[in-house]
Write a protein that holds these residues in place. Structure first.
Motif: not given
Length: 445
Positions: A189-190, A373-382, A431-439
């Protein structure tokens, strides 16, 4: 603390219905730039309003400000909590020749992990991601949420400034999440922190009052098309760098794009060399670029041995961050007026414009967004730039200068947005759907 497991479970539960809704949205040919699709623009707006009403939003309205419809909806949580505006757009680009698509552009088709169709990645997946995050909380998000779904982004958002001005109280937020940018790669992600602007113009070159015999007058009288071609050729140097003086340009980037990746993602022919100089990321993010995106002249099928009296070209100039659209257009105008040859008559008609911008993240927002985003993708966003333009981000910054802007992505480099066989990589979108909910949950803490 954010209940990670519960939110993940809720998002997974709503994804099937949101995917179905995305497929239905793609089926509506909401091409904002083509007047014959005005009813489709209204249809897609009505469809999205129906989804928001089903979530029991506190209020929703459709505005147009003499342009295409835009949707503004509110989910009120607690005045003491932050307010987050979720932005996406519901209009799409024209399809080009449908026969070139491997499946019908407006009949979304899943093949493997990709969903093919016009608007799947740009940007109806952004609309659907917002719906998924809201459904994960059953329409009761933990922060105050404004949903803004625009209908003119693919036209350069020409009336968005008026919409913001006329609805400033309804759209004021602490943070704007813009789901309309690109990820670095599949699984990576970025967040986009700089964007180029865009201006364009139509130039007409005229050398004759009417067509004349090319044998009797060729070699003495210049034809308009040759004159126009020479003018257009002056826009670049021999290496393909933009040759217009005065434009802002920078090579200050720590991110590098590999040539082989650019070649693969762009589908450039093997024999064609890349143009420009300096780091590739700088060439696409931090330097101006000029493209000829349209040409009006005599078609080959109806051509004859005559000197063409007039010809037109549409010039698109991507404007580097730190410049302004007005300054860039003036630089282009001066260049064209200086380079026109043989005394030809030159007419320049200004077109659309959208400003470049930078969206640096505050330390607090960066920490919370990176976590989600790390929780959703497993890596840090750039943190990356983009050569594309989202004019509404600069509009938001001008109207709400104290607010933060987080430019997120639902697309990847192989999604072919604006092109034939546009597609969405579904695992990253989920993963974006999850990341947004988590944020949203994290911002409520």
């Amino acid at each position: 603390m954010v209940d990670l497991a519960a939110i993940r479970e809720n998002v997974e539960a709503v994804l099937p219905s949101v995917t179905d809704d995305l497929i239905r949205l793609v089926a509506i040919p909401s091409i904002s730039a083509q007047p014959e699709h005005a009813s489709d623009m209204q249809r897609v707006a009505d469809e999205i309003v129906g989804h928001l009403d089903a979530l029991n939003c506190d209020r929703v309205k459709v505005v147009d400000s003499a342009g295409q419809p835009a949707i503004i909806a509110h989910f009120d949580a607690d005045p003491a909590k932050p307010t987050v505006c979720l932005y996406a757009h519901m209009d799409v680009q024209p399809t080009g020749d449908p026969a070139e698509w491997t499946s019908a552009p407006f009949a979304a088709q899943r093949r493997g992990d990709r969903l093919f169709g016009r608007g799947t990645a740009d940007d109806k997946a952004g609309v659907a991601a917002h719906l998924a995050a809201l459904r994960a909380f059953d329409g009761k998000p933990p922060v105050n949420v404004i949903v803004l779904i625009e209908g003119e982004e693919e036209m350069g958002s020409p009336t968005l400034g008026r919409i913001l001005a006329e609805n400033a109280d309804d759209l004021a937020a602490d943070l704007y999440i813009v789901a309309d940018c690109g990820n670095w790669a599949i699984g990576q992600p970025a967040f986009t922190t700089s964007l180029r602007g865009v201006v364009d113009c139509v130039v007409e070159v005229r050398t004759l009052s009417h067509a004349i015999h090319s044998g009797e007058f060729g070699g003495v009288v210049p034809d308009a098309l040759t004159t126009l071609c020479r003018l257009l050729a002056s826009l670049h140097d021999g290496d393909g760098n933009v040759a217009v003086e005065g434009l802002v340009s920078s090579e200050d980037t720590s991110v590098e794009q590999r040539e082989e990746v650019v070649r693969s993602d762009s589908a450039v022919l093997d024999s064609v060399q890349l143009i420009g100089s300096g780091p590739i990321a700088a060439r696409t993010w931090l330097k101006p670029s000029i493209s000829i995106i349209g040409l009006d002249t005599t078609p080959i099928a109806t051509s004859s041995n005559t000197l063409i009296p007039a010809a037109k070209a549409r010039i698109s100039l991507r404007v580097a961050p730190g410049d302004t659209g007005a300054h860039a257009l003036e630089c282009l105008r001066r260049h064209l007026e200086a380079k026109i040859e043989w005394g030809a008559r030159l007419t320049i008609i200004d077109g659309e414009a959208a400003e470049p911008c930078r969206t640096p993240l505050s330390a607090d927002l960066e920490e919370k967004a990176n976590w989600a985003w790390h929780q959703a993708f497993g890596v840090d966003p750039m943190q990356i730039g983009t050569g594309g333009t989202i004019g509404m981000i600069a509009e938001f910054q001008n109207t709400f200068p104290q607010a933060g802007v987080l430019a997120t992505a639902v697309s990847d480099p192989d999604c072919r947005m604006h092109g034939i066989d546009e597609s969405l990589y579904l695992p990253d979108w989920e993963a974006v759907c999850l990341a947004e909910a988590l944020l949203l949950a994290r911002l409520a803490e």
